[in-house]
Design an enzyme around this catalytic site. Structure first.
Site, PDB file in Angstrom:
ATOM      1  N   GLU A   1      86.118  22.638  92.339  1.00 48.08           N
ATOM      2  CA  GLU A   1      85.421  21.452  91.961  1.00 48.08           C
ATOM      3  C   GLU A   1      85.999  20.441  90.993  1.00 48.08           C
ATOM      4  OE1 GLU A   1      81.201  22.044  90.878  1.00 48.08           O
ATOM      5  OE2 GLU A   1      80.735  23.060  93.090  1.00 48.08           O
TER       6      GLU A   1
ATOM      7  N   HIS B   1      78.125  18.695  94.038  1.00 47.43           N
ATOM      8  CA  HIS B   1      77.153  19.392  93.166  1.00 47.43           C
ATOM      9  C   HIS B   1      76.049  18.625  92.402  1.00 47.43           C
ATOM     10  CE1 HIS B   1      77.545  23.070  90.327  1.00 47.43           C
ATOM     11  NE2 HIS B   1      76.378  22.844  90.439  1.00 47.43           N
TER      12      HIS B   1
ATOM     13  N   ARG C   1      76.755  28.643  94.246  1.00 49.65           N
ATOM     14  CA  ARG C   1      78.182  28.212  93.499  1.00 49.65           C
ATOM     15  C   ARG C   1      79.245  28.386  94.437  1.00 49.65           C
ATOM     16  NH1 ARG C   1      75.924  26.364  89.851  1.00 49.65           N
ATOM     17  NH2 ARG C   1      76.178  26.805  87.571  1.00 49.65           N
TER      18      ARG C   1
HETATM   19  C1  GLV Z   1      73.853  23.818  87.905  1.00 44.00           C
HETATM   20  O1  GLV Z   1      74.567  24.234  88.950  1.00 44.00           O
HETATM   21  C2  GLV Z   1      73.460  24.725  86.956  1.00 44.00           C
HETATM   22  O2  GLV Z   1      73.928  25.860  86.918  1.00 44.00           O
HETATM   23  O3  GLV Z   1      72.448  24.289  86.294  1.00 44.00           O
END
Ligand code: GLV
Length: 321
Positions: A263, A282, A234
């Site tokens: 993001e 991401h 993250r």
């Molecule tokens: C992606 O980052 C998730 O948490 O599924």
């Protein structure tokens, strides 16, 4: 009749399962996520909310939805966008999608690690800019994996899957995670030892109050000057300003980020000026099969919650007493 709000079009397996049990639901069909006001408006009065990591689900939203809310199901493994304590206090189970994205995220981590080590995106930019004039003994030299040390911070499912892949590359693997047992020829170490010894540092902790900005100036200063940092966890775990300075000054060799904070990353972020910083939007779990499975798990959690059953993947099992 149960009322449901699904905050984005999710893959077909999940939607089909929900439809089989609850033919009528409200689905947000725009490409962009609902704004805060739209999320509140559309989910007011629902019994079940299926959300994504782009939705902030806090106590205020839960109260706006109302006391009939039976389940919050997120199509993600991470739940840092949900105030889980607030949900638990209201007796609402929170579902997530662990397991099915472990391999995809570990693959992505390795793709980032290799790309940063061997300067793949930098090389491609170089070529596309017409700068490739000849083979050169010293052109874009990167880092070797064989015999190097990989330090994994957070040795849960994804961290372990990264360690498993590292064996094939003859990396020596150490990890820091006070709660995990060794696996795949790894050795547990304290964080300072990990940072002192690792040529590659890969982050696999969840984002919470203990890990927020864990990777700060002090953390980066303890890394080797040849080290590569990978973050596919993250963005909030990392202090991007500190990372910028560490990369710019050559305090560490390179970084590869699957996640940022915020993001999307603003296009004026100084990180984008750096050749030794690779950033992708991401995509850790972004494979077709993985996203299908995630949608299915999210749907199963939603359906179970609406039927008053225990969620198959419940993040706050305390709600069941
Ligand atoms: C992606 O980052 C998730 O948490 O599924």
């Amino acid at each position: 009749m149960s009322r449901i709000f699904i905050s984005r079009i999710i893959p077909a397996p999940g939607l089909t399962l929900i439809k089989e049990h609850f033919p009528h639901f409200d689905l947000w069909t725009a490409d962009l996520p609902p704004s805060r006001a739209e999320l509140i408006e559309r989910s007011r009065g629902v019994d079940g909310l299926l959300c994504l990591l782009t939705d902030k689900v806090d106590g205020e939203l839960m109260d706006a939805i109302g006391p009939q809310l039976k389940v919050i199901s997120s199509m993600s493994v991470g739940v840092d966008h949900i105030d889980v304590a607030a949900a638990t206090a209201r007796g609402i189970p929170v579902g997530n999608t662990p397991g099915v994205l472990t391999d995809a995220t570990a693959d992505q981590t390795f793709a980032l690690l290799l790309a940063a080590a061997r300067r793949i995106t930098e090389g491609e930019r170089f070529l596309r800019a017409g700068k490739w004039v000849t083979w050169s003994p010293s052109l874009l030299l990167g880092a070797d994996l064989v015999g190097a040390t990989l330090g994994i911070v957070g040795f849960g499912r994804i961290g372990q899957a990264v360690a498993k892949r590292a064996q094939g590359f003859d990396l020596h693997v150490i990890y820091h995670d006070p709660t995990a047992q060794p696996a795949y020829n790894t050795q547990p170490v304290d964080l300072d030892t990990l940072l002192r010894e690792s040529d590659f540092v890969s982050i696999h902790v969840p984002l919470n109050s203990e890990t927020k900005r864990l990777v700060n100036a002090e953390f980066l200063a303890k890394m080797k000057p040849n080290a590569v940092l990978v973050n596919a966890a993250r963005g909030g775990i990392l202090d991007q300003t500190a990372l910028y300075h560490a990369l710019k000054s050559g305090q560490i060799f390179a970084a590869a980020l699957d996640v940022t904070d915020p993001e999307p990353l603003p296009m004026d972020s100084p990180l984008l000026e750096l050749e030794n910083c690779l950033i992708v939007p991401h995509l850790g779990s972004a494979s077709k099969k993985t996203r299908d499975m995630m949608s299915l798990l999210a749907a199963q959690n939603l359906v179970a919650g609406l039927k008053g059953k225990r969620l198959p993947n419940c993040f706050n099992p305390q709600v069941y007493g």
